[in-house]
Scaffold this motif. Sequence first.
Motif, mmCIF file in Angstrom:
data_model
loop_
_atom_site.group_PDB
_atom_site.id
_atom_site.type_symbol
_atom_site.label_atom_id
_atom_site.label_comp_id
_atom_site.label_asym_id
_atom_site.label_seq_id
_atom_site.Cartn_x
_atom_site.Cartn_y
_atom_site.Cartn_z
ATOM 1 N N HIS A 195 2.964 -4.160 3.136
ATOM 2 C CA HIS A 195 4.398 -4.467 3.048
ATOM 3 C C HIS A 195 4.680 -5.908 3.484
ATOM 4 O O HIS A 195 5.589 -6.538 2.962
ATOM 5 C CB HIS A 195 5.242 -3.451 3.831
ATOM 6 C CG HIS A 195 4.967 -3.393 5.286
ATOM 7 N ND1 HIS A 195 3.940 -2.646 5.818
ATOM 8 C CD2 HIS A 195 5.582 -4.004 6.325
ATOM 9 C CE1 HIS A 195 3.939 -2.794 7.127
ATOM 10 N NE2 HIS A 195 4.917 -3.612 7.468
ATOM 11 N N THR A 196 3.895 -6.441 4.408
ATOM 12 C CA THR A 196 4.046 -7.846 4.792
ATOM 13 C C THR A 196 3.657 -8.738 3.616
ATOM 14 O O THR A 196 4.347 -9.714 3.309
ATOM 15 C CB THR A 196 3.173 -8.189 6.012
ATOM 16 O OG1 THR A 196 3.619 -7.423 7.125
ATOM 17 C CG2 THR A 196 3.228 -9.667 6.343
ATOM 18 N N ASN A 197 2.557 -8.395 2.946
ATOM 19 C CA ASN A 197 2.110 -9.190 1.811
ATOM 20 C C ASN A 197 3.160 -9.194 0.698
ATOM 21 O O ASN A 197 3.439 -10.231 0.111
ATOM 22 C CB ASN A 197 0.765 -8.671 1.295
ATOM 23 C CG ASN A 197 0.048 -9.687 0.442
ATOM 24 O OD1 ASN A 197 -0.467 -10.669 0.953
ATOM 25 N ND2 ASN A 197 0.022 -9.455 -0.863
ATOM 26 N N GLN A 232 7.301 -12.312 -2.286
ATOM 27 C CA GLN A 232 8.652 -12.526 -2.836
ATOM 28 C C GLN A 232 9.154 -13.934 -2.556
ATOM 29 O O GLN A 232 9.926 -14.487 -3.324
ATOM 30 C CB GLN A 232 9.623 -11.497 -2.264
ATOM 31 C CG GLN A 232 9.388 -10.111 -2.793
ATOM 32 C CD GLN A 232 10.281 -9.076 -2.120
ATOM 33 O OE1 GLN A 232 10.998 -9.363 -1.164
ATOM 34 N NE2 GLN A 232 10.224 -7.849 -2.631
ATOM 35 N N GLY A 233 8.667 -14.535 -1.464
ATOM 36 C CA GLY A 233 9.133 -15.862 -1.097
ATOM 37 C C GLY A 233 8.210 -16.996 -1.484
ATOM 38 O O GLY A 233 8.530 -18.159 -1.282
ATOM 39 N N ALA A 269 -1.119 -13.879 -3.250
ATOM 40 C CA ALA A 269 -1.665 -13.006 -4.294
ATOM 41 C C ALA A 269 -1.221 -11.561 -4.098
ATOM 42 O O ALA A 269 -1.155 -11.071 -2.966
ATOM 43 C CB ALA A 269 -3.186 -13.078 -4.286
ATOM 44 N N GLU A 270 -0.936 -10.893 -5.200
ATOM 45 C CA GLU A 270 -0.515 -9.494 -5.143
ATOM 46 C C GLU A 270 -1.599 -8.628 -4.501
ATOM 47 O O GLU A 270 -1.320 -7.773 -3.684
ATOM 48 C CB GLU A 270 -0.192 -8.982 -6.547
ATOM 49 C CG GLU A 270 0.313 -7.563 -6.564
ATOM 50 C CD GLU A 270 0.734 -7.109 -7.948
ATOM 51 O OE1 GLU A 270 1.246 -5.988 -8.055
ATOM 52 O OE2 GLU A 270 0.565 -7.873 -8.920
ATOM 53 N N MET A 284 -5.155 -8.254 2.940
ATOM 54 C CA MET A 284 -4.807 -6.844 3.169
ATOM 55 C C MET A 284 -6.034 -5.977 3.416
ATOM 56 O O MET A 284 -5.903 -4.856 3.895
ATOM 57 C CB MET A 284 -4.019 -6.291 1.978
ATOM 58 C CG MET A 284 -2.682 -6.964 1.764
ATOM 59 S SD MET A 284 -1.711 -6.200 0.445
ATOM 60 C CE MET A 284 -2.732 -6.509 -1.001
ATOM 61 N N GLN A 285 -7.213 -6.483 3.099
ATOM 62 C CA GLN A 285 -8.455 -5.727 3.288
ATOM 63 C C GLN A 285 -9.278 -6.254 4.467
ATOM 64 O O GLN A 285 -10.400 -5.812 4.682
ATOM 65 C CB GLN A 285 -9.299 -5.803 2.012
ATOM 66 C CG GLN A 285 -8.619 -5.227 0.798
ATOM 67 C CD GLN A 285 -9.423 -5.528 -0.457
ATOM 68 O OE1 GLN A 285 -10.654 -5.488 -0.449
ATOM 69 N NE2 GLN A 285 -8.736 -5.847 -1.531
ATOM 70 N N GLY A 286 -8.736 -7.212 5.188
ATOM 71 C CA GLY A 286 -9.485 -7.785 6.306
ATOM 72 C C GLY A 286 -10.616 -8.681 5.844
ATOM 73 O O GLY A 286 -11.606 -8.871 6.547
ATOM 74 N N LYS A 287 -10.454 -9.269 4.651
ATOM 75 C CA LYS A 287 -11.503 -10.090 4.055
ATOM 76 C C LYS A 287 -11.080 -11.539 3.871
ATOM 77 O O LYS A 287 -11.746 -12.286 3.165
ATOM 78 C CB LYS A 287 -11.906 -9.512 2.696
ATOM 79 C CG LYS A 287 -12.528 -8.136 2.776
ATOM 80 C CD LYS A 287 -12.893 -7.620 1.405
ATOM 81 C CE LYS A 287 -13.532 -6.252 1.491
ATOM 82 N NZ LYS A 287 -13.914 -5.753 0.169
#
Length: 181
Positions: free
Chosen positions: A112-114, A119-120, A125-126, A131-134
């Motif tokens: 949700h942060t991503n 949006q801004g 990247a979508e 988001m995966q810790g990578k």
Amino acid sequence: MISRRQLLTNAARLSAVACSGAGFSLTAQSSEADRTLRLYNIHTGEHVTSTFWSNGHYIDSELQSLDLLVRDHRANQAIAMQRELYQRLFDLQQLFAAEQPMYIISGYRAPHTNRSLRQGSSGVAEGSLHMQGKAIDIRIPGVSHRHLHQAAIAMRAGGVGYYPNDGFVHLDTGRVRRWTS
């Protein structure tokens, strides 16, 4: 600030790596030596000095302290980041003989942060590897973003994004690629 002598030594090391065609890793040269990271999260003001590798092994409690520092500060959520990212940060810290902590701009991001950041900004990247810790975004005080970018590319491991206007370099453990924003 890095001295002129250190800069020339590091430039020679980078040139040798680029010419050899081999991936760059200082840690491969001394696998038993302790590996300590000094990190500063620019959003929370937190500092961590963590010896995450000692006697040939990772130290789980130290990795957890690093994971907590690079957490999504907006959602206050942390996950286990890929250890390879910490290895690469250590290599860069050693390469530039960084005296100050490395600045963490962005580490883990909750989905949700991503979405909110996306949006801004068109630069988020979508399916971000954050988001995966990578993935992690960094800067090193006293080191030009351009030199940091070149060193990260010389590692020939994962993605490297260059954001000179925003003042950071993106590192990830995905496929080898590079871009500039």
